[in-house]
Design an enzyme around this catalytic site. Structure first.
Site, short mmCIF file in Angstrom:
data_model
loop_
_atom_site.label_atom_id
_atom_site.label_comp_id
_atom_site.label_asym_id
_atom_site.label_seq_id
_atom_site.Cartn_x
_atom_site.Cartn_y
_atom_site.Cartn_z
N GLN A 41 41.15 3.21 16.59
CA GLN A 41 42.51 3.71 16.35
C GLN A 41 42.54 5.23 16.27
O GLN A 41 43.45 5.88 16.80
CB GLN A 41 43.06 3.09 15.07
CG GLN A 41 43.28 1.59 15.17
CD GLN A 41 43.57 0.96 13.82
OE1 GLN A 41 43.16 1.47 12.77
NE2 GLN A 41 44.27 -0.18 13.83
N GLY B 41 42.80 7.14 19.56
CA GLY B 41 44.03 7.12 20.34
C GLY B 41 43.84 6.39 21.66
O GLY B 41 43.19 5.34 21.73
N GLY C 62 34.59 -26.36 13.69
CA GLY C 62 34.76 -25.31 12.71
C GLY C 62 33.48 -25.05 11.94
O GLY C 62 32.38 -25.21 12.47
N PHE D 65 19.60 -24.40 20.40
CA PHE D 65 19.98 -24.89 19.07
C PHE D 65 21.42 -25.40 19.21
O PHE D 65 22.35 -24.61 19.24
CB PHE D 65 19.88 -23.75 18.06
CG PHE D 65 20.23 -24.11 16.64
CD1 PHE D 65 19.27 -24.63 15.78
CD2 PHE D 65 21.51 -23.90 16.14
CE1 PHE D 65 19.58 -24.93 14.46
CE2 PHE D 65 21.82 -24.20 14.83
CZ PHE D 65 20.86 -24.72 13.99
N GLU E 17 25.75 -17.07 13.07
CA GLU E 17 24.72 -17.20 12.02
C GLU E 17 25.33 -17.61 10.67
O GLU E 17 24.78 -17.31 9.62
CB GLU E 17 23.95 -15.88 11.85
CG GLU E 17 23.27 -15.39 13.10
CD GLU E 17 22.03 -16.17 13.46
OE1 GLU E 17 21.50 -16.85 12.58
OE2 GLU E 17 21.60 -16.10 14.62
N GLY E 18 26.47 -18.28 10.70
CA GLY E 18 27.15 -18.68 9.46
C GLY E 18 28.31 -17.76 9.17
O GLY E 18 28.11 -16.57 8.94
N THR E 19 29.53 -18.27 9.18
CA THR E 19 30.71 -17.42 9.01
C THR E 19 30.71 -16.72 7.66
O THR E 19 30.15 -17.21 6.68
CB THR E 19 32.00 -18.24 9.14
OG1 THR E 19 32.07 -19.17 8.04
CG2 THR E 19 32.05 -19.00 10.45
N PRO F 236 33.22 -28.91 19.80
CA PRO F 236 34.65 -28.61 19.90
C PRO F 236 35.40 -29.11 18.67
O PRO F 236 35.25 -30.27 18.26
CB PRO F 236 35.08 -29.39 21.16
CG PRO F 236 33.83 -29.53 21.97
CD PRO F 236 32.73 -29.69 20.96
N GLY F 237 36.15 -28.20 18.05
CA GLY F 237 36.97 -28.58 16.90
C GLY F 237 36.22 -28.74 15.60
O GLY F 237 36.80 -29.15 14.59
#
Length: 395
Positions: free
Chosen positions: A346, A349, A139, A131, A373-375, A136-137
């Protein structure tokens, strides 16, 4: 809404978790360091408590399989995915599947195209599909596709580059999104089937060197005057909804994909709780009380995320509209899983940052969960638009 699974299915989920922890987790670090599936993958899968091939769903004609609970296969499939990655996220990439390219063919293709490219998946002639959308670029703006498809008689000539194409290097064919007219924006984008080995189609990089999910093969592809027959354009050439229809495919996969966030988060939380409990004597009473309260809040957040995901899956099983629910699950569960995983790291430690344990690996793997899968940002936009147009009743 009833999310209760049968006792048989609950037993199955328990076996899946036990298998993932005992058989799969020991190879997690090897998969991470090698940026590839471990050599023991076939052996690991041979001991799986179910035939994992049905996870691709009914699309391949498998009408009867253990994932049909009676109340819905999508709800159960989300549970199975969660238990698999409870062992480790790398196990998602070793589960046999055919990729989502085939689903796009089924959604967009003419009957002749479905017979040509989708039917062979059911017959096992084709093993995997790609798919290719991300560039590139680019977004999150899918309408910004720059790969071009220029009509030349009975052919189209493709030029452009794609990145992060899942399985692109091993796919039998790749569904490539390209624009036939840049002035039309998203309405000018069409989907083309490009068979492996087509002249002008090359794999620049079989697998990206990634922060996390390193064994999942995501390829960089290039199209240099790649000639494909006009018959390889999926659906009606005049249909301006090809991109929107194809993106709808991702809505069907989001509940299972988002279950990865919950599964990995739960594994991180459970191990953190167990390790800290073993050191309880070293904590002052007030400090231990604060830690347990924080752990409980994180557990509750994961449970909320689990229910939101399964609500979307349940609506899919009932044949109801699920787009907003699927987006809501993706928008909520991804960030929740990442926050839980980071906070547990965190709390651990120095152990949290050591490669002797999996805490840091889980955090690296989790960074992608809000993006693929979609931001999450785009999914929150989808949910807000649903609220503005239809009100809370839409959710």
């Amino acid at each position: 809404m009833d999310l209760t699974l049968s006792q048989e299915s609950q037993d199955l989920l328990a076996r899946c978790r036990e298998w993932a922890v005992t058989e799969g987790r020991p190879f997690a670090r090897e998969a991470d360091r090698a940026h590839a599936n471990p050599e023991a993958t076939e052996k690991v899968l041979s001991t799986c408590p179910l035939d994992v091939s049905p996870l691709v769903g009914e699309d391949l004609g498998r009408k009867e399989h253990i994932l049909h609970d009676g109340r819905g296969s999508n709800v159960l499939a989300c549970g199975v995915m969660e238990q698999f990655v409870y062992g480790d996220a790398y196990m998602m990439a070793i589960i046999p599947g055919t990729g989502i390219g085939g689903r796009v063919v089924r959604l967009l293709g003419t009957p002749e195209q479905v017979e040509r490219w989708f039917a062979p998946l059911a017959a096992g002639v084709y093993k995997y599909t790609g798919f290719a959308l991300t560039e590139p670029g680019m977004g999150s703006d899918t309408a910004a596709v720059a790969t071009t498809a220029t009509r030349d008689g009975d052919n189209y000539i493709l030029n452009g580059a794609k990145i992060f194409c899942s399985g692109g290097a091993i796919a039998d064919f790749v569904v490539v999104f390209a624009t036939i007219d840049k002035t039309l924006g998203g309405k000018g984008i069409r989907a083309f089937v490009v068979d492996a080995g087509t002249p002008g189609f090359s794999v620049v990089k079989p697998n990206e060197r990634k922060l996390g999910m390193r064994n999942m093969q995501t390829s960089e592809l290039n199209f240099d005057n790649c000639v494909v027959p006009a018959a390889n354009l999926l659906g009606d050439p005049a249909d301006p909804t090809a991109l929107r229809t194809a993106l709808h495919t991702l809505g069907t996969t989001r509940p299972q994909a988002t279950s990865v966030s919950v599964g990995v988060g739960q594994a991180q939380l459970d191990e953190t709780r167990e390790r800290l409990a073993a050191e309880r004597a070293s904590f002052a009473p007030h400090r231990w009380r604060a830690i347990t309260e924080e752990l409980d809040r994180m557990d509750a957040a994961l449970q909320e995320a689990r229910l939101v995901i399964r609500r979307a899956a349940w609506r899919m099983d009932q044949g109801l509209d699920y787009n907003a629910d699927s987006s809501m699950a993706k928008a909520y569960a991804g960030p929740i899983g990442e926050r839980v995983i980071l906070r547990c790291l965190q709390l651990m430690g120095s152990s949290g940052y050591s490669e002797d344990d999996l805490f840091e690996k889980r955090y690296r793997d989790a960074k992608i969960l809000d993006i693929w899968e979609g931001t999450g940002n785009i999914q929150r936009l989808v949910v807000s638009r649903s609220l503005l147009t239809a009100g809370p009743a839409a959710l």
